[in-house]
Write a protein that holds these residues in place. Sequence first.
Motif, PDB file in Angstrom:
ATOM      1  N   VAL A 166       0.908  -1.334   0.118  1.00  0.00           N
ATOM      2  CA  VAL A 166      -0.223  -0.195  -0.050  1.00  0.00           C
ATOM      3  C   VAL A 166       0.813   1.362   0.017  1.00  0.00           C
ATOM      4  O   VAL A 166       0.834   2.632  -0.709  1.00  0.00           O
ATOM      5  CB  VAL A 166      -0.546  -0.081   1.232  1.00  0.00           C
ATOM      6  CG1 VAL A 166      -2.130  -0.018   0.542  1.00  0.00           C
ATOM      7  CG2 VAL A 166      -0.765  -0.722   2.336  1.00  0.00           C
TER       8      VAL A 166
ATOM      9  N   ALA B 171     -19.097  -4.900  -2.841  1.00  0.00           N
ATOM     10  CA  ALA B 171     -18.302  -6.426  -2.686  1.00  0.00           C
ATOM     11  C   ALA B 171     -16.483  -6.029  -1.322  1.00  0.00           C
ATOM     12  O   ALA B 171     -16.224  -6.927  -1.145  1.00  0.00           O
ATOM     13  CB  ALA B 171     -18.159  -7.948  -3.948  1.00  0.00           C
TER      14      ALA B 171
ATOM     15  N   PRO C  18     -14.575  -4.785   0.789  1.00  0.00           N
ATOM     16  CA  PRO C  18     -14.166  -4.002   1.675  1.00  0.00           C
ATOM     17  C   PRO C  18     -14.721  -2.878   2.280  1.00  0.00           C
ATOM     18  O   PRO C  18     -13.787  -1.401   1.588  1.00  0.00           O
ATOM     19  CB  PRO C  18     -12.919  -4.458   2.240  1.00  0.00           C
ATOM     20  CG  PRO C  18     -12.642  -5.327   1.051  1.00  0.00           C
ATOM     21  CD  PRO C  18     -13.398  -5.107   0.054  1.00  0.00           C
ATOM     22  N   PRO C  19     -15.406  -2.984   3.745  1.00  0.00           N
ATOM     23  CA  PRO C  19     -15.419  -1.723   4.179  1.00  0.00           C
ATOM     24  C   PRO C  19     -14.566  -0.604   4.141  1.00  0.00           C
ATOM     25  O   PRO C  19     -13.419  -0.726   4.801  1.00  0.00           O
ATOM     26  CB  PRO C  19     -16.318  -2.199   5.020  1.00  0.00           C
ATOM     27  CG  PRO C  19     -16.045  -3.029   6.181  1.00  0.00           C
ATOM     28  CD  PRO C  19     -15.527  -3.405   4.609  1.00  0.00           C
ATOM     29  N   GLU C  20     -15.257   0.759   4.530  1.00  0.00           N
ATOM     30  CA  GLU C  20     -14.028   2.043   4.536  1.00  0.00           C
ATOM     31  C   GLU C  20     -13.462   2.256   6.432  1.00  0.00           C
ATOM     32  O   GLU C  20     -12.867   2.777   6.711  1.00  0.00           O
ATOM     33  CB  GLU C  20     -13.983   3.350   3.773  1.00  0.00           C
ATOM     34  CG  GLU C  20     -13.613   3.100   2.453  1.00  0.00           C
ATOM     35  CD  GLU C  20     -14.329   4.473   1.671  1.00  0.00           C
ATOM     36  OE1 GLU C  20     -14.267   5.124   2.701  1.00  0.00           O
ATOM     37  OE2 GLU C  20     -14.018   3.715   0.508  1.00  0.00           O
ATOM     38  N   CYS C  21     -14.618   1.861   6.710  1.00  0.00           N
ATOM     39  CA  CYS C  21     -14.475   2.161   8.226  1.00  0.00           C
ATOM     40  C   CYS C  21     -15.249   0.813   8.854  1.00  0.00           C
ATOM     41  O   CYS C  21     -16.137   0.105   8.336  1.00  0.00           O
ATOM     42  CB  CYS C  21     -14.891   3.187   8.752  1.00  0.00           C
ATOM     43  SG  CYS C  21     -16.430   3.397   9.150  1.00  0.00           S
ATOM     44  N   PRO C  22     -14.684   0.781  10.032  1.00  0.00           N
ATOM     45  CA  PRO C  22     -15.492  -0.444  11.160  1.00  0.00           C
ATOM     46  C   PRO C  22     -16.744  -0.854  11.202  1.00  0.00           C
ATOM     47  O   PRO C  22     -17.832  -1.502  11.675  1.00  0.00           O
ATOM     48  CB  PRO C  22     -14.537  -0.889  12.373  1.00  0.00           C
ATOM     49  CG  PRO C  22     -14.143   0.185  12.406  1.00  0.00           C
ATOM     50  CD  PRO C  22     -13.944   1.113  11.338  1.00  0.00           C
TER      51      PRO C  22
ATOM     52  N   ARG D  96     -25.514  -5.717   0.749  1.00  0.00           N
ATOM     53  CA  ARG D  96     -24.558  -6.205   0.009  1.00  0.00           C
ATOM     54  C   ARG D  96     -25.392  -7.233  -1.242  1.00  0.00           C
ATOM     55  O   ARG D  96     -26.704  -7.857  -0.519  1.00  0.00           O
ATOM     56  CB  ARG D  96     -23.962  -7.872   1.096  1.00  0.00           C
ATOM     57  CG  ARG D  96     -22.839  -8.239   0.561  1.00  0.00           C
ATOM     58  CD  ARG D  96     -21.837  -8.934   1.393  1.00  0.00           C
ATOM     59  NE  ARG D  96     -20.848  -7.711   2.239  1.00  0.00           N
ATOM     60  CZ  ARG D  96     -19.982  -7.489   2.099  1.00  0.00           C
ATOM     61  NH1 ARG D  96     -19.606  -7.858   0.341  1.00  0.00           N
ATOM     62  NH2 ARG D  96     -18.977  -6.707   2.547  1.00  0.00           N
TER      63      ARG D  96
ATOM     64  N   ALA E 111     -15.565 -11.351  -1.108  1.00  0.00           N
ATOM     65  CA  ALA E 111     -16.702 -11.029  -0.581  1.00  0.00           C
ATOM     66  C   ALA E 111     -17.290 -12.202   0.007  1.00  0.00           C
ATOM     67  O   ALA E 111     -17.672 -12.965   1.328  1.00  0.00           O
ATOM     68  CB  ALA E 111     -17.283 -10.481  -1.150  1.00  0.00           C
TER      69      ALA E 111
ATOM     70  N   GLU F 211     -17.325 -14.022   4.095  1.00  0.00           N
ATOM     71  CA  GLU F 211     -19.080 -13.926   4.617  1.00  0.00           C
ATOM     72  C   GLU F 211     -18.729 -15.664   5.082  1.00  0.00           C
ATOM     73  O   GLU F 211     -19.243 -15.994   6.286  1.00  0.00           O
ATOM     74  CB  GLU F 211     -19.163 -13.934   3.420  1.00  0.00           C
ATOM     75  CG  GLU F 211     -20.315 -13.675   4.329  1.00  0.00           C
ATOM     76  CD  GLU F 211     -21.363 -11.647   4.406  1.00  0.00           C
ATOM     77  OE1 GLU F 211     -22.298 -11.840   5.290  1.00  0.00           O
ATOM     78  OE2 GLU F 211     -20.149 -11.167   4.358  1.00  0.00           O
TER      79      GLU F 211
ATOM     80  N   ASN G 237      -4.626  -5.916   3.378  1.00  0.00           N
ATOM     81  CA  ASN G 237      -5.952  -4.707   3.183  1.00  0.00           C
ATOM     82  C   ASN G 237      -6.458  -4.959   4.880  1.00  0.00           C
ATOM     83  O   ASN G 237      -7.349  -5.483   5.415  1.00  0.00           O
ATOM     84  CB  ASN G 237      -6.981  -6.264   2.419  1.00  0.00           C
ATOM     85  CG  ASN G 237      -7.623  -5.368   1.888  1.00  0.00           C
ATOM     86  OD1 ASN G 237      -8.117  -4.514   2.261  1.00  0.00           O
ATOM     87  ND2 ASN G 237      -8.472  -5.464   0.726  1.00  0.00           N
TER      88      ASN G 237
ATOM     89  N   GLY H  75      -9.697  -3.124   4.650  1.00  0.00           N
ATOM     90  CA  GLY H  75     -10.686  -3.150   4.591  1.00  0.00           C
ATOM     91  C   GLY H  75     -12.097  -4.476   4.683  1.00  0.00           C
ATOM     92  O   GLY H  75     -11.959  -4.482   5.095  1.00  0.00           O
TER      93      GLY H  75
ATOM     94  N   TRP I 151     -11.348  -4.418   8.576  1.00  0.00           N
ATOM     95  CA  TRP I 151     -12.656  -3.360   9.564  1.00  0.00           C
ATOM     96  C   TRP I 151     -13.949  -4.296   9.161  1.00  0.00           C
ATOM     97  O   TRP I 151     -15.232  -4.447   9.945  1.00  0.00           O
ATOM     98  CB  TRP I 151     -12.877  -2.364   7.925  1.00  0.00           C
ATOM     99  CG  TRP I 151     -11.762  -1.343   8.031  1.00  0.00           C
ATOM    100  CD1 TRP I 151     -11.927  -0.794   7.388  1.00  0.00           C
ATOM    101  CD2 TRP I 151     -10.915  -1.484   9.786  1.00  0.00           C
ATOM    102  NE1 TRP I 151     -10.996   0.508   7.113  1.00  0.00           N
ATOM    103  CE2 TRP I 151     -10.059   0.079   8.798  1.00  0.00           C
ATOM    104  CE3 TRP I 151     -10.625  -1.197  10.426  1.00  0.00           C
ATOM    105  CZ2 TRP I 151      -9.129   0.756   9.299  1.00  0.00           C
ATOM    106  CZ3 TRP I 151      -9.334  -0.675  10.968  1.00  0.00           C
ATOM    107  CH2 TRP I 151      -8.806   0.538  10.380  1.00  0.00           C
ATOM    108  N   GLN I 152     -13.869  -5.208   7.774  1.00  0.00           N
ATOM    109  CA  GLN I 152     -14.745  -5.764   8.360  1.00  0.00           C
ATOM    110  C   GLN I 152     -14.933  -7.398   8.909  1.00  0.00           C
ATOM    111  O   GLN I 152     -16.039  -7.598   9.280  1.00  0.00           O
ATOM    112  CB  GLN I 152     -14.771  -6.249   6.417  1.00  0.00           C
ATOM    113  CG  GLN I 152     -16.523  -7.190   6.327  1.00  0.00           C
ATOM    114  CD  GLN I 152     -16.437  -7.735   4.814  1.00  0.00           C
ATOM    115  OE1 GLN I 152     -15.187  -7.453   3.417  1.00  0.00           O
ATOM    116  NE2 GLN I 152     -16.926  -8.407   4.242  1.00  0.00           N
TER     117      GLN I 152
ATOM    118  N   CYS J 211     -10.375  -3.075  16.852  1.00  0.00           N
ATOM    119  CA  CYS J 211     -10.213  -3.035  15.095  1.00  0.00           C
ATOM    120  C   CYS J 211     -10.873  -1.244  15.441  1.00  0.00           C
ATOM    121  O   CYS J 211     -10.942  -0.437  14.854  1.00  0.00           O
ATOM    122  CB  CYS J 211     -11.341  -3.285  14.624  1.00  0.00           C
ATOM    123  SG  CYS J 211     -11.653  -3.703  13.108  1.00  0.00           S
TER     124      CYS J 211
END
Lengths: 328, 337
Positions: A191, A261, A263-267, A273, B193, B197, B216, B218, B221-222, B241
Amino acid sequence: MSEKRVILQVKGLSKDFQIKGKKLGSKKAVLHALQEIDLDIHEGEVLGVIGESGCGKSTLGRCLVGLHKPTEGEILFEGKSILGVRAKDKLEMCRNIQMIFQDPYSSLDPRHTAADSVSEPMVVHKTVKGRAAMEQRVLELLKQVGLDVQHMNRYPHEFSGGQRQRLNVARAISINPRMIICDEPVSALDVSIQAQVINLLKKLQKEYNLTYVFISHDLSVVKYVSDRIVIMYLGRIVEICNGGDIYKNPLHPYTQALLSAIPPECPDEEKERIVLQGEVPSPIGERKGCPLAGRCPQCMERCKNEMPRLKQQGEEGHQVACFLYEKK
Amino acid sequence: MGEVLLTVNDLKTYFYTVSGVSKAVDGVSFHINRGEIMGIVGESGSGKSVASSSIIRLLPARTGKIVSGSIDFDGTDVLKLGKRELLSFRGRDVSMIFQNPMTSLSPVFKVGHQMVEMICAHHKVSRQEAYRMGEEALRKVGIPDAGRRMDSYPYELSGGMCQRVIIAMSLCSNPKLIIADEPTTALDVTVQAQVLELLKDMREKNGMAILLITHNLGVVWQMCDSVMVMYAGKTVEYTTCKELHHNPLHPYTWGLLDSMPKLSSNSGEELATIQGTPPDLRLTGTCCNFSNRCPYAEDLCRNQVPDLKELEPGHFVACHRQGVESRLFRGGVKQHE
């Protein structure tokens, strides 16, 4: 941008690959990597191409630089076809369109020093004469991508992934191309390094007014760098939209599923979905109907039999290939 | 939940190579509760994979060595296990999912054969019984037409399917902990995803803990409850988290968070980057490993290794500049000086 000049035009491009049949002596099958791609690329823009693996995005990139010969269709660079030209003109063509590949480890010759790799295109195209001038130019290029004189005589194995990708960038811009095809240029990087290379690409674009075709599977990277985004699925373009619209107003069911799909940007973020059932179907053999028909949650009877065309929808420059929007 | 399953204390794993000792993991401590999902994030070479392989002692025999520290798994000292005990420990108590699904299955055996082999190694059942169990497991992870899939070779399956088969395998023995080393890096977003899941679902149903290694954020967070950020073999930050997202304290974490392009952000502005590259792991151990890239570094940072301090309850940070009385603030504004 008031007047958008089209620099590269793709008309009805298709690419088929012949593949061996499963059994000895059986008929050869045809893999349709690209089907009827129509696309205009404007001067000075970044066109993002996104899709899952196997959707034909790399094949598209390779067709644009002439690494693959398309089965059908035309590619026009500033009005002139780049296909079927004589060898002499082809060299001229190559000068205008350059490519950066995904894997920084395999795209540099391990036996060439950094200076050799970067100067090679200039030797081939005879743009710089004399050793001293060449050395000067190479150093200039290296400095532009954030490397320095001590890196000139090193071999690729002495560089980190990010530095190697910088070398690739230096090599691509060495003969002042008008357009660069970037095929997943940052996928193999971490990253923090990825951000450095993206910034470098953006800086160079401003300096030289370059046009990029930026191929990636990472939606947030594509969204970040692109002015317009092309979403591909199974060898076809399903949606073309402006960079901001994809997040605000995705139209095609596939684009919506792709967005959900990520992944989210914050928890705390709760995402709704849209799960596509099953897997990407095989591009081998003939099929009729919309490529997404088998997985689409909003599939209609019509989708199974007819192929939707790209049509203007809503705002300017937003095109989508889906029957859902055609009724109105 | 709440009960501690795995405690790793001051783990040091070194690699003895021709060109020197590489300190791949250099003092890492964390713990995982039952049913918890913990994430380890870091760039390549930060030691996250080595730390997790050390838990099941899966290191190259000649060069890799756990130099010091302790690993306590549910009352057993993993470092004292003998060869035979280790075999039953791996796979039964802890199972591992690797990054590349295509290479973690043998290409020359059918899926069914590999599942039966796995099940027979850990359970006293007949082959027919094992085959039935395998098929059942495949069905549980959502593979359509499980009966036929048992009879296919791995190359006939897609990447996502292979990863499902591997998850099914690791679930067969009902482990208490699954170590998932970059389980979705080789997969497309839509398939990623689905797999994530599935892992979450399995946690709900079976109550096992998951150690998720990824680069990652992201994905973190998930999925995760707690998360540890690693850099050059060391823990730089370890907390929950949500806390990491809302109140990150280490400069490296800031850099990591800022350098990710976000979907919602404006593409006009330049991406924040971390200048420079990670240090050579053979030369670390005399200073803060991040000091050569850190915009806040001081003399102290270049001369002394920072300890992991608990700055706020449950929030551990290893940074000289972050103390109880002096704090750094994200964005370069130095207050309290």
